[in-house]
Design an enzyme around this catalytic site. Structure first.
Site, short mmCIF file in Angstrom:
data_model
loop_
_atom_site.label_atom_id
_atom_site.label_comp_id
_atom_site.label_asym_id
_atom_site.label_seq_id
_atom_site.Cartn_x
_atom_site.Cartn_y
_atom_site.Cartn_z
N SER A 1 8.60 9.64 -2.79
CA SER A 1 7.65 8.99 -1.87
C SER A 1 8.04 7.53 -1.65
CB SER A 1 6.25 9.10 -2.49
OG SER A 1 5.35 8.23 -1.88
N HIS B 1 10.42 -3.90 -3.88
CA HIS B 1 9.23 -3.04 -3.89
C HIS B 1 8.62 -3.00 -5.28
CE1 HIS B 1 6.60 0.24 -2.64
NE2 HIS B 1 6.80 0.74 -3.85
N LYS C 1 10.37 5.73 1.92
CA LYS C 1 9.93 4.60 2.75
C LYS C 1 10.94 3.46 2.69
CE LYS C 1 6.03 5.02 0.65
NZ LYS C 1 4.74 5.37 0.12
N1 URA Z 1 3.39 4.68 -4.29
C1 URA Z 1 3.90 5.45 -3.31
O1 URA Z 1 4.28 4.96 -2.26
N2 URA Z 1 3.97 6.78 -3.52
C2 URA Z 1 3.58 7.37 -4.67
O2 URA Z 1 3.70 8.57 -4.79
C3 URA Z 1 3.05 6.56 -5.68
C4 URA Z 1 2.98 5.21 -5.47
#
Ligand code: URA
Length: 435
Positions: free
Chosen positions: A183, A82, A187
């Site tokens: 955040s 990522h 994911k």
């Molecule tokens: N990318 C994300 O997925 N979340 C964030 O808070 C900042 C960048």
């Protein structure tokens, strides 16, 4: 439990318990806590911060707010990668086939671009017929058969983050360390990989503008990943200027293909080899990063990485011939040089401005619904530290509209600073965080 009390607690600098965080996230996701209360909470967190335990609890609550992808049908140690996002960041396009050529199973969920940074899915759609709208079964089957598959993020993956991110975006609460880390990691955890390699960008084109903040974010995310039982490593890389030379969807695809042929920009190749080495080691396909790096160089030299890209494109409905004939990718009707206004050394490139130039040309989205022009963008000719003579090309601009071209050109020239004095070249890899 009442959200009002939790807001007061955080506003006064208190520490939220695991149960309180789970309550807040579950109730917000199901619509029982309104946006205005959650906005107040986000702002309280922004000013008061979160402890390590709170950040981990928030991440886990968001990860479990929807589906947790089960990748156990895929053989081997699944490694995800990522990037925190940047300009000209086409890393996944070259890196995933490189590591897949060494037998690392890559099952990746990617997003579309919004704002000044591009998205992997948009870039991949430069291949005729290519689709990331595949079913979960097809996704897993492709990883087992081809070694790599990329699908669009499903609505059910960390829905709490989706809702919260949209809220933070309009309430000036994005750039908080705990909120960004939770955040991203929610994911990644929901996406099911066994190991995660993070590319944390630092500089004017990144969320984190200073190295200090970028290292802190990297440490936070590595701690969360390892704490959740996923082997996690972060590479901190420069985003004070675009990565490589190409900025724009099809132009970036072409640069990734050139890289897989061994003819890519040095900085981009270095980043792919660094991230790739950690992915290969995490998947137990090499015992040291040095050995992994040598293996990665070999699959570029013997053409296996390029072939893997072609197989991957074909497996998702795309035209594999465009991998071998990148001149058949979408092309803009106007291609012009942008001449340097003076002689000197490139001192600074305001990185996000270059992303905005591509946006102005039509290569990015102003809103989620915008159609994008895959063919437009820029190919830089000079980067920080390079010498240039007046009138020599700073970049090549690819456009389909004369008015947009002129607007992008003006903005581009304002983003490039040229100095009379020699300027040191930038170091790409700033460091690695493993624990
Ligand atoms: N990318 C994300 O997925 N979340 C964030 O808070 C900042 C960048």
């Amino acid at each position: 439990m009442r959200m009002y009390d939790l807001i007061i607690k955080k506003r006064n600098g208190g520490v939220l318990s695991n149960d309180e965080i789970i309550y807040m996230i579950n109730e917000y996701t199901s619509g029982n806590i309104p946006d205005y209360q959650m906005s107040a909470m986000m702002m309280a967190i922004f000013f008061r911060g979160m402890t390590e335990d709170e950040t981990l609890a928030l991440t886990m609550a968001m990860a479990h707010s929807g589906d947790m992808l089960d990748l156990s049908d895929i053989r081997g140690i699944k490694v995800d990668k990522h990037s925190t996002g940047g300009v000209g960041d086409k890393t996944s396009l070259a890196l995933t086939p490189m590591v897949a050529a060494l037998g690392v199973p890559v099952a990746k969920m990617s997003g579309r671009g919004l704002g000044h940074t591009g998205g992997t899915i948009d870039k991949l759609e430069s291949f005729e017929g290519f689709s990331t709208g595949i079913s979960e079964e097809q996704f897993k089957e492709n990883v087992n058969r081809v070694g790599v598959s990329i699908m669009g993020q499903t609505a059910d993956l960390a829905p709490a983050d989706k809702k919260l991110y949209a809220l933070r975006d309009v309430t000036a609460t994005v750039d908080n360390m705990s909120l960004i880390a939770s955040s991203i990691m929610s994911k990644k955890l929901a996406a099911g990989a066994d190991a995660i390699v993070l590319d944390v960008k630092t500089g004017s084109g990144a969320f984190m503008k200073t190295e200090e903040d970028s290292f802190a974010l990297a440490k936070e995310m590595v701690r969360i990943g390892n704490g959740a039982g996923r082997r996690t490593v972060a590479v901190i890389s420069d985003m004070d200027q675009p990565l490589g030379y190409a900025v724009g969807n099809a132009l970036e695809v072409k640069e990734a293909i050139d890289t897989l042929k061994g003819n890519g920009p040095k900085d981009f190749m270095e980043l792919c080899l660094t991230l790739g080495s950690y992915m290969v080691v995490a998947a137990n396909k090499a015992s040291t990063v040095e050995e992994a790096r040598e293996k990665l160089v070999t699959v570029i030299e013997n053409g296996k990485a390029l072939e893997k890209l072609a197989d991957f494109v074909e497996a998702q409905g795309g035209n594999r011939e465009q991998v071998y004939h990148s001149e058949r990718l979408p092309k803009a009707s106007i291609v012009e040089d942008i001449p340097a206004p003076k002689t000197g050394y490139i001192e600074k490139i305001i990185c996000d401005e270059i992303g905005i130039c591509s946006l102005i040309l039509g290569g990015g989205r102003e809103t989620k619904e915008s159609e994008i022009d895959l063919s437009v963008g820029l190919v830089l000719k000079k980067k920080v530290g390079d010498y240039i003579s007046e009138g020599e090309a700073l970049a090549e601009i690819h456009a389909n509209d004369r008015e947009k071209l002129e607007a992008a050109k003006r903005r581009f020239l304002a983003a490039y600073h040229i100095s009379d004095n020699a300027v040191a070249k930038k170091k790409l890899i700033k460091g690695i965080v493993t624990e």
